[in-house]
Design a protein around this motif. Structure first.
Motif, PDB file in Angstrom:
ATOM      1  N   ALA A  25     103.751  82.089  49.464  1.00 54.42           N
ATOM      2  CA  ALA A  25     103.103  81.877  48.165  1.00 54.42           C
ATOM      3  C   ALA A  25     103.578  80.577  47.525  1.00 54.42           C
ATOM      4  O   ALA A  25     102.786  79.846  46.906  1.00 54.42           O
ATOM      5  CB  ALA A  25     103.397  83.060  47.244  1.00 54.42           C
TER       6      ALA A  25
ATOM      7  N   LEU B  38      99.492  78.865  43.862  1.00 54.64           N
ATOM      8  CA  LEU B  38     100.235  80.117  43.733  1.00 54.64           C
ATOM      9  C   LEU B  38     101.725  79.904  43.490  1.00 54.64           C
ATOM     10  O   LEU B  38     102.466  80.887  43.358  1.00 54.64           O
ATOM     11  CB  LEU B  38     100.052  80.965  44.997  1.00 54.64           C
ATOM     12  N   ARG B  39     102.151  78.649  43.432  1.00 54.38           N
ATOM     13  CA  ARG B  39     103.590  78.373  43.395  1.00 54.38           C
ATOM     14  C   ARG B  39     104.275  79.045  42.210  1.00 54.38           C
ATOM     15  O   ARG B  39     105.338  79.661  42.362  1.00 54.38           O
ATOM     16  CB  ARG B  39     103.804  76.860  43.347  1.00 54.38           C
TER      17      ARG B  39
ATOM     18  N   LEU C 294     103.416  81.633  40.710  1.00 56.81           N
ATOM     19  CA  LEU C 294     103.301  83.087  40.795  1.00 56.81           C
ATOM     20  C   LEU C 294     104.042  83.663  41.998  1.00 56.81           C
ATOM     21  O   LEU C 294     103.951  84.868  42.257  1.00 56.81           O
ATOM     22  CB  LEU C 294     101.824  83.488  40.883  1.00 56.81           C
ATOM     23  N   ALA C 295     104.737  82.820  42.741  1.00 55.20           N
ATOM     24  CA  ALA C 295     105.345  83.254  44.002  1.00 55.20           C
ATOM     25  C   ALA C 295     106.298  84.433  43.807  1.00 55.20           C
ATOM     26  O   ALA C 295     106.291  85.389  44.596  1.00 55.20           O
ATOM     27  CB  ALA C 295     106.079  82.082  44.652  1.00 55.20           C
TER      28      ALA C 295
ATOM     29  N   ILE D  21     104.253  87.586  43.028  1.00 51.19           N
ATOM     30  CA  ILE D  21     103.510  88.009  44.225  1.00 51.19           C
ATOM     31  C   ILE D  21     104.440  88.718  45.200  1.00 51.19           C
ATOM     32  O   ILE D  21     104.119  89.792  45.736  1.00 51.19           O
ATOM     33  CB  ILE D  21     102.824  86.803  44.887  1.00 51.19           C
TER      34      ILE D  21
END
Length: 554
Positions: free
Chosen positions: A185, A191-192, A194-195, A198
Motif C-alpha cells: 500500500a 494509498l501511501r 492510508l497504508a 489498510i
C-alpha cells in the motif's frame, strides 16, 4: 487566513483519516502500555481521549500526539509504589495525573523549555534513536509470540534475535503479512497515507476469517462501550506524590522534546518546547478528572499519525474523538484486533524513526569525536538504564560538551590598527617591553575553564609602563569569578610596574560585577570603557586613554 488569525488551522480529509488510524492504534497500544505499567488496561484506553484532544489543540508542535507511553506508565507505577500508595486505587492514580499536569504547566509557564535548547544535537540524536529502539523492543513479543525477559532495550532485542527458533509461527506470519500489506500500500502513491489503516483492516479481517490462533486485544482486557465517567482525585495525597510527579513530568517532557526535531511543523512555523510543556500540562489537568493515566508527547503515536497523512493539529483532535466514538459504538469489535498486527506496524514505525535519524547520526559522526561519544553514551544510557537516569546523563553530557568546546575555542588575538580606521587580527606578542601598548581581543564566554587557556596566551611583561587593552566583545552578562580574579591579578601585576590594564566593551552587567567585587576600584574608573553600538569604538576610546596617560583621559 494567517496563522495568527486562525491558530488551529483548517482540518483536511487526511487529518480525519489520520485521526481514525491513530485512534484505532490507541486501543491496543494504550491498553498494552497501561498493562505493562501495572494499571487497569482500560485507563490506557481513556488516556487517548481527553488528554489527546486537549494536547493537540494547544501544542506548538502541531503534529505531536499527547497520550500514554510505556516509559510514563512504568515511571508512574514506580512513583506511586515508592510513595507507599496503592496503584490500583483510581483516585490515587488521578491525583498523580493531576500533579504531573501541574508540574508540566509550571515548567512551561516558567519558560523552562528553553533548557532543552542546551541539549546538544548529538545528545538528542542518541536519545531519540534509543527511544525508537525502545518502541521496537516493546512490541517484539506481540509480533512473534516470544517475549524477551532482558531488563534493558538492547538486551531484549539481542535476546529476541538469538531465540529466533522460539518465535511462534502464527503471530510471526501475521506480523510479516502486516508488514507486506503495508509495504504494498505504501508503494502505491494514492494509498501511501492510508497504508497503516489498510494493513490494520486487511490483516485483522483475514485473521478473523481464517480463524488464526493469535492474541487479540480482548486478551488484554474487555473494552466497555462507554465514555469515561468523571472521577475526583485524592487531593490529600498531593504531598506524597509531589516529588514523584515532577520526575514523571520530566520523563514525559524529555520524550516529547525530541518530537519537534523529528517531526517539524508542516507549515514551517517554529515550535516552542515551553508551549508544548503547557499543552501537555493542560492535557493532564483535564485527563485527571476523566480516568486518564499521566500522558505526554508520544513519538510512536505521532509517527502513526504522520505516516497516516496528518497535516494539522486537527489530526490529534480527531484521534481522540474517533477513539471515543469507536469505543462507544464498536468497543467489542475493536477487541478483535490481533496483537501481532499492532506489533508489526509499530516495528515499521520504529524503524522509520531510526531511518529518519540517520542523516543526523552521520552529521554527528563527521563533526567531532566528542560529539560522537556524547551521542553513543546517551544512546546506550537510553537503552540500558531507566529513562529518568538517561535524561540526567544526557543533560550532563550536553553541559560537559559545551564546557569542553568553549574551553578549546577560547583564544586571545592581538588587534593591530591598519591606519584607515580598521584593525587586523594578528598573533599575540610573546613579550612586551617598556612603554608598549597592545590591544588584545578576547573571544570566549568567560567560562572558568577558559581562564587557564587565556593565561597561557597572555604576553609576558618584561618592561615598565606597559598598557594592555583587553577588548571584551563576547562576554555573557554574568562573567565567572575565575575570570574576574584573573583580571584582578593581571591589573595588579601591570600596576606594580607602572602599567595599566584597560577593559573596553564593558556592558552594564559587567560594570556592576566589577563594582561589586571591588575590581573597578583596583582597575580605576578611567581604565573601564563602556560598550557602544559601533564595533571597536571602545577600542579607539581605550587607545586614546592609553596614550593620554592615567588621569588624563579625554
Amino acid at each position: 487566513m494567517s496563522t495568527a488569525k486562525q491558530p488551529w488551522g483548517k482540518p483536511s480529509p487526511k487529518d480525519v483519516v489520520s485521526g481514525l488510524v491513530t485512534g484505532l492504534f490507541s486501543i491496543p497500544e494504550g491498553m498494552a502500555y497501561a498493562n505493562i505499567g501495572g494499571f487497569n488496561p482500560v485507563l490506557g484506553l481513556y488516556s487517548g481521549m481527553v488528554p489527546t484532544v486537549l494536547g493537540s489543540l494547544l501544542a506548538r508542535t502541531v503534529l505531536m500526539t499527547t497520550t500514554l507511553t510505556s516509559a510514563i506508565a512504568l515511571s508512574s507505577h514506580s512513583v506511586i509504589a515508592e510513595a507507599g500508595l496503592d496503584p490500583s486505587k483510581l483516585a490515587t492514580v488521578e491525583m498523580l495525573t493531576l500533579m504531573v499536569g501541574l508540574a508540566m504547566t509550571v515548567f512551561g509557564l516558567l519558560r523552562m523549555g528553553s533548557l532543552m535548547s542546551f541539549v546538544s544535537n548529538a545528545v538528542m540524536t542518541g536519545f531519540t534513536t534509543g527511544i525508537a529502539l525502545q518502541i521496537i523492543a516493546g512490541v517484539v513479543g506481540d509480533a512473534t509470540g516470544y517475549h524477551p525477559t532482558a531488563s534493558n532495550t538492547l538486551g531484549k532485542i539481542a535476546q529476541w534475535l538469538w531465540h529466533v527458533g522460539d518465535w511462534q509461527l502464527a503471530p510471526t506470519l501475521v506480523a510479516l503479512a502486516t508488514v507486506a500489506v503495508w509495504a504494498v500500500a505504501h508503494a502505491i502513491r494514492p494509498l501511501r497515507s492510508l497504508a497503516t489503516l489498510i494493513a490494520l483492516a486487511v490483516v485483522t479481517a483475514a485473521v478473523a476469517l481464517l480463524d488464526v490462533d493469535v492474541d487479540l486485544v480482548r486478551g488484554i482486557s474487555s473494552i466497555p462501550n462507554s465514555l469515561p465517567t468523571p472521577v475526583m482525585p485524592e487531593f490529600s495525597q498531593a504531598p506524597d506524590l509531589a516529588f514523584g510527579a515532577c520526575a514523571v513530568a520530566l520523563v514525559a517532557l524529555a520524550q516529547a522534546a525530541g518530537i519537534g526535531s523529528a517531526v517539524p511543523n508542516p507549515d514551517g512555523t517554529r515550535g516552542s518546547v515551553s508551549g508544548d510543556f503547557v499543552a501537555q500540562g493542560v492535557a493532564n489537568l483535564g485527563g485527571a478528572f476523566f480516568r486518564a493515566l499521566p500522558t505526554g508527547g508520544s513519538l510512536s503515536r505521532t509517527g502513526v499519525a504522520v505516516s497516516a497523512g496528518a497535516r494539522t493539529r486537527w489530526a490529534g483532535v480527531f484521534a481522540g474523538l474517533w477513539l471515543a466514538l469507536v469505543v462507544v459504538l464498536f468497543g467489542s469489535v475493536a477487541e478483535l484486533i490481533p496483537m501481532p498486527v499492532i506489533g508489526g506496524l509499530v516495528i515499521i514505525i520504529g524503524i522509520d524513526l531510526v531511518v529518519g535519524r540517520l542523516p543526523d547520526i552521520r552529521m554527528v559522526l563527521q563533526t567531532s569525536w566528542l560529539a560522537a561519544l556524547a551521542m553513543l553514551v546517551t544512546f546506550l544510557a537510553t537503552t540500558q538504564l531507566p529513562l529518568q537516569d538517561a535524561i540526567i546523563i544526557g543533560a550532563a553530557l550536553s553541559l560537559l560538551l559545551f564546557c569542553v568546546q568553549a574551553a578549546r575555542h577560547a583564544r586571545l588575538r592581538a588587534l593591530e590598527p591598519t591606519g584607515d580606521g580598521h584593525y587586523r587580527l594578528v598573533p599575540v606578542p610573546q613579550r612586551l617591553g617598556d612603554g608598549d601598548v597592545v590591544v588584545l581581543d578576547y573571544v570566549g564566554v568567560s567560562l572558568f575553564a577558559e581562564v587557564s587557556r587565556m593565561e597561557e596566551q597572555w604576553p609576558r611583561v618584561d618592561g615598565d609602563g606597559v598598557v594592555i587593552i583587553l577588548s571584551l566583545r563576547i562576554l555573557p552578562d554574568v562573567p565567572s569569578s575565575t575570570f574576574l580574579k584573573s583580571m584582578a591579578r593581571r591589573a595588579d601585576q601591570l600596576r606594580s610596574r607602572g602599567g595599566r590594564l584597560i577593559l573596553c566593551g564593558v556592558d552594564d552587567e559587567l560594570q556592576h560585577s566589577l563594582a561589586a567585587t571591588g575590581l573597578l576600584e583596583r582597575l580605576g574608573p578611567d581604565n573601564v570603557v563602556p560598550a557602544g553600538d559601533v564595533v571597536f569604538a571602545g577600542v579607539d576610546e581605550a587607545l586614546r586613554r592609553a596614550h593620554a596617560g592615567p588621569g588624563q583621559s579625554p
